[in-house]
Design an enzyme around this catalytic site. Structure first.
Site, PDB file in Angstrom:
ATOM      1  N   GLU A 531       0.803  -1.222   0.000  1.00  0.00           N
ATOM      2  CA  GLU A 531       0.000   0.000   0.000  1.00  0.00           C
ATOM      3  C   GLU A 531       0.836   1.271   0.000  1.00  0.00           C
ATOM      4  O   GLU A 531       0.489   2.257  -0.655  1.00  0.00           O
ATOM      5  CB  GLU A 531      -0.957  -0.012   1.196  1.00  0.00           C
ATOM      6  CG  GLU A 531      -2.153  -0.932   1.049  1.00  0.00           C
ATOM      7  CD  GLU A 531      -1.838  -2.390   1.309  1.00  0.00           C
ATOM      8  OE1 GLU A 531      -2.687  -3.244   1.037  1.00  0.00           O
ATOM      9  OE2 GLU A 531      -0.705  -2.674   1.794  1.00  0.00           O
ATOM     10  N   GLN A 553      -7.208  -1.358  -1.748  1.00  0.00           N
ATOM     11  CA  GLN A 553      -8.314  -2.284  -1.985  1.00  0.00           C
ATOM     12  C   GLN A 553      -9.485  -2.089  -1.020  1.00  0.00           C
ATOM     13  O   GLN A 553     -10.645  -2.085  -1.426  1.00  0.00           O
ATOM     14  CB  GLN A 553      -7.811  -3.721  -1.917  1.00  0.00           C
ATOM     15  CG  GLN A 553      -8.759  -4.714  -2.528  1.00  0.00           C
ATOM     16  CD  GLN A 553      -8.076  -6.031  -2.842  1.00  0.00           C
ATOM     17  OE1 GLN A 553      -8.011  -6.906  -1.983  1.00  0.00           O
ATOM     18  NE2 GLN A 553      -7.577  -6.170  -4.060  1.00  0.00           N
ATOM     19  N   ASP A 556      -9.962  -0.018   5.162  1.00  0.00           N
ATOM     20  CA  ASP A 556      -9.253  -0.443   6.371  1.00  0.00           C
ATOM     21  C   ASP A 556      -7.743  -0.543   6.146  1.00  0.00           C
ATOM     22  O   ASP A 556      -6.963  -0.462   7.098  1.00  0.00           O
ATOM     23  CB  ASP A 556      -9.776  -1.809   6.825  1.00  0.00           C
ATOM     24  CG  ASP A 556     -11.258  -1.792   7.096  1.00  0.00           C
ATOM     25  OD1 ASP A 556     -11.649  -1.538   8.245  1.00  0.00           O
ATOM     26  OD2 ASP A 556     -12.034  -2.020   6.155  1.00  0.00           O
ATOM     27  N   HIS A 598     -12.681  -5.346   6.787  1.00  0.00           N
ATOM     28  CA  HIS A 598     -13.321  -5.169   5.484  1.00  0.00           C
ATOM     29  C   HIS A 598     -14.588  -4.336   5.562  1.00  0.00           C
ATOM     30  O   HIS A 598     -15.385  -4.346   4.630  1.00  0.00           O
ATOM     31  CB  HIS A 598     -13.645  -6.534   4.853  1.00  0.00           C
ATOM     32  CG  HIS A 598     -12.442  -7.355   4.538  1.00  0.00           C
ATOM     33  ND1 HIS A 598     -11.830  -8.153   5.476  1.00  0.00           N
ATOM     34  CD2 HIS A 598     -11.715  -7.491   3.406  1.00  0.00           C
ATOM     35  CE1 HIS A 598     -10.778  -8.748   4.933  1.00  0.00           C
ATOM     36  NE2 HIS A 598     -10.688  -8.369   3.669  1.00  0.00           N
TER      37      HIS A 598
END
Length: 809
Positions: A531, A553, A556, A598
């Site tokens: 990330e 993605q 979180d 998620h």
């Protein structure tokens, strides 16, 4: 003596030059290095005498940086840390006078073009964004991306700067963008201390560049310590290039070319950099230059002394192996200069550095003394007509201040006005007018340019409403996004997108489905799980004129990229006072789903850490598409948080899917009502809309407002206009209690003045303090449900009219 009129750039070999030419290059190099050392020594003294706040310098690294500068060309980029002053002087990207202006925090772009006094010394940047928002011709300039203090924090940005060269070389659609690249020949130079190679952010970047095969040249300045911690406690084998040998490319593999060279060996350094950078530039192979046996004569910074932690034998070795001393001895032994000539050069250089320091100090102090004289005179004039005896003391104390700053001046004026707040005299008005003018000027000096604020700002993008044909298709939300991205990639070859699973499968929710096959893997690209460098990759591309969409993605996972997003991207415009920009769009998804990692909605942490970025929270994919269209036409960074449970909800396809825009900062009234104003966004907004029907049946009329963006928030003050009508306020979101809802309350009640219209206490309905558990039941008992919303609104009505709305239970 002028600034370094002969830059230390341009490779040389002895057979190509006469001995005299060769000799002059070396003498000029030594002069630059010696001046840099004197700047370090004098800078430390200025801190210790109180003229500057803090000092951190590049002493001990002069010779290596002279060699690096020889390989640096127009169009190249630097992303380094705060030890590179000699390199900056040698390339002409900074001067001694600018060095001292930054040390004194001179808040003037002309004096400190890197940061206008906003960053501590040795934090460098060149200005590549013009005041009107246009770009300078980066192919014709030497370019330095803005430094940050976190010693490895710049590495992900370095990856992006290098990756841009790869795209400019391999994507022929970009050939017209000559102001940003010449066939991708540009090298991105990175520097880092040996201690910081222990950070994950370094290793993540190092691996990513080896995979991508980009022209990135990393120089490691290895002085065997990280402040007081020796390499034995930092690095496997106490040697980072040894530890990284597995990255050395071999036949048939990707990887690095790794070089090791001693930091006091001028000839070897010049040869090493010439070979390494030529390979990097022509073949797009990343290189590592591990510069060992570096010294740090003044220790880490002005905060302490290295004599406290370095053993006597190490200190003795550092004295003997000081790079400038070694270069000086080599010059004498090679008959390049005599010792007497070197003495004269050094004495002249010392005077030049001292003169540069005095000029920088005098330019700042003259400004401040002028303002002090104006303020003191106005206070004294007021004292002559006032009954407050203390005013004279305020003025005399101000005049007696040694090395005053603007703080002392403004504080004295404010005190004088407080002392005379019951007096109404012309002299007092003169003082208040002067203060107002100065506060406006100081706001520009110290608080401006959080965003670019140029004519290209996304806030100024014309509003184009979505249009629908009578037979508009009803599609999944993911298909709406897909159509919008398809149209964007078709119209603008500068747009690229990348992230985990973005390419081959079109992202986990199919927003990019089929687009890699259509536009190629240079424009829509899969990345590894990394990330930090996904964001850095995007930031570097955005600084070099491209239009990147970098995907995290799930929301979180943003915490894994927080260092780059917060320290680097969000602060870029501010810390350069508008001199640099990186209009990166970060795409992610969050809110409702299942599971601790998620289903997050950590809006408060984003709001706290991403000032300088727009925060977009679309309620559906059509609104998200319009926001992407707006942002792609602007020049400021943003994060767009799509609603996870909205991808398969049906929406109408606008006929102008690639052209319509959504105005940032414009709240939308979704339902007119009279009893309670309900503010919500994202996934909870849909639940509020569902609750409205049952509330209507109960005789309650709510007004629903979607702010659409949290930064900026409701610029037209639609929320307070609603509150003037309903006098009751409920904020519904999925963040923790006191999170994003507190931010919204502060804006409505304080910034918009909504407290004056309340008839009852404002309420918030949020998620629980813990992260959401897995499963539908966990979601129901953790985040606001339709039942929670109905009963929260009803309770507010019960409080105001219990007879009409008796308690439910």
């Amino acid at each position: 003596m002028p600034e370094s009129t002969l830059p230390a750039t341009g490779n040389f070999t002895e057979h190509e030059l006469s001995f005299n030419d060769f000799r002059q290059i070396i003498i000029n190099d030594y002069r630059i290095g010696f001046e840099s050392r004197q700047a370090s020594l004098l800078g430390r003294r200025e801190v210790l005498t109180g003229k500057a706040k803090f000092g951190i310098f590049g002493d001990g690294k002069e010779v290596a940086q002279l060699a690096m500068a020889k390989a640096f060309k127009k169009g190249d980029w630097r992303a380094g840390y705060y030890r590179d002053q000699t390199f900056m002087f040698a390339t002409g990207m900074s001067t001694l006078k600018e060095f001292f202006a930054q040390l004194y925090a001179h808040p003037d772009i002309e004096k400190d073009p890197a940061s206008a006094g906003r960053q501590m010394n040795c934090h460098y940047a060149t200005r590549f964004a013009n005041p009107d928002g246009s770009w300078v011709n980066q192919a014709e300039t030497m370019n330095c991306s803005a430094d940050i203090s976190t010693t490895g924090g710049h590495m992900p940005r370095l990856l992006g700067l290098a990756y841009a060269s790869k795209l400019y070389r391999q994507n022929k659609e970009l050939e017209s963008l000559k102001q940003f690249s010449v066939n991708g020949n540009e090298v991105a130079f990175g520097t880092i201390g040996n201690g910081s190679t222990s950070e994950g952010i370094f290793l993540e970047t190092f691996n990513a560049a080896g995979v991508l095969q980009v022209p990135m040249a990393i120089s490691i300045w290895d002085d065997a310590y990280a402040i007081s911690v020796p390499a034995s406690l930092q690095t496997t084998k106490e040697d980072i290039s040894e530890a990284l040998k597995g990255f050395q490319r071999e036949e048939g593999t990707n990887g690095y070319e790794i070089f090791k060279v001693r930091g006091w060996d001028y000839v070897a350094l010049c040869e090493t950099y010439a070979i390494a950078i030529e390979l990097c530039r022509t073949q797009h192979v990343p290189v590592l230059i591990h510069v060992t046996e570096i010294t740090q004569p003044q220790g880490h910074s002005t905060s302490g002394s290295h004599e406290r932690y370095k053993p006597a034998d190490r200190l003795a070795w550092e004295l003997e192996h000081d790079c400038l001393l070694q270069m000086r001895n080599w010059m004498i032994n090679s008959a390049i200069m005599t010792e007497q000539d070197l003495d004269e050069l050094e004495e002249t250089a010392k005077k030049h550095v001292r003169n540069s320091q005095r000029e920088a100090w005098n330019e700042l102090s003259t400004e401040i003394k002028t303002e002090l004289e104006e303020a003191a005179a106005l206070i004294e004039q007021l004292a002559q007509h006032s009954s407050v005896d203390e005013l004279s003391t305020v003025a005399s104390t101000l005049r007696a201040t040694v090395d005053p700053g603007r703080r002392e001046i403004i504080s004295s004026v404010r005190k004088a006005l407080r002392l005379t707040n019951k007096e109404d005299k012309p002299e007092r008005k003169n003082l208040t007018d002067w203060l107002a003018s100065e506060l406006k000027e100081n706001a520009e000096r110290f608080n401006s340019k959080l965003f670019s604020d140029t004519p290209q700002s996304p806030l100024l993008v014309p509003v184009v409403p979505a249009q629908y044909n009578s037979d508009a298709k009803l599609l999944d939300g993911r298909e709406i996004l897909n159509a919008a991205f398809d149209a964007a990639f078709e119209r603008d070859e500068r747009i690229v997108a990348f992230g985990e699973d973005v390419g081959a499968i079109g992202d986990v929710n199919q927003g990019f489905a089929g687009l890699q096959a259509k536009y190629g893997d240079l424009r829509i690209t899969d990345t590894g799980i990394r990330e930090n460098t996904i964001i850095g990759q995007g930031m570097g591309l955005a600084m070099r004129g491209l239009k990147p969409i970098a995907e995290i993605q799930y929301l979180d996972y943003w915490i894994w990229a927080i260092t780059v997003l917060s320290d680097d991207l969000a602060s870029l415009s501010y810390r350069t006072r508008g001199g640099q920009k990186a209009p990166l769009i970060v795409r992610t998804r969050g809110h409702r789903l299942e599971g601790i990692w998620h289903s997050g909605s950590p809006m408060a942490s984003l709001l706290a850490n991403l000032r300088g970025m727009h925060i977009c929270v679309p309620r559906n994919m059509t609104q998200a598409a319009g926001m992407y269209n707006t942002l792609l036409l602007g020049d400021e960074p943003a994060i767009v948080i799509e609603s996870l449970n909205g991808y398969r909800l049906k929406e109408k396809l606008p006929s102008n899917i690639g052209e319509f825009t959504v105005q940032l900062g414009k709240a939308e009234v979704m339902l007119q009502g009279n009893d309670v104003t309900v503010i919500s966004y994202g996934s909870t907004l849909r639940i509020v809309q569902e609750a409205a029907g049952e509330l209507t049946a109960m005789g309650i009329s709510i007004e629903i407002i979607d702010p659409q963006t949290l930064y900026p928030f409701d610029l037209d003050k639609d929320c307070v206009h609603s509150l003037q009508k309903t006098n009751k306020l409920l904020v519904v979101d999925e963040d923790v209690p006191g999170g994003g809802s507190a931010y919204i309350l502060q804006n409505i009640l304080e910034v918009q003045g909504g407290y004056a219209y309340l008839d009852s206490a404002p309420k918030t309905l949020c998620a629980k303090a813990h992260r959401p558990p897995y499963g539908s039941d966990g979601d129901y008992f953790t985040k606001p449900s339709i039942d929670d919303i109905i009963e929260a609104v009803y309770a507010m009505m019960h409080e105001s009219n219990p007879a009409k709305f008796p308690a439910i239970y």
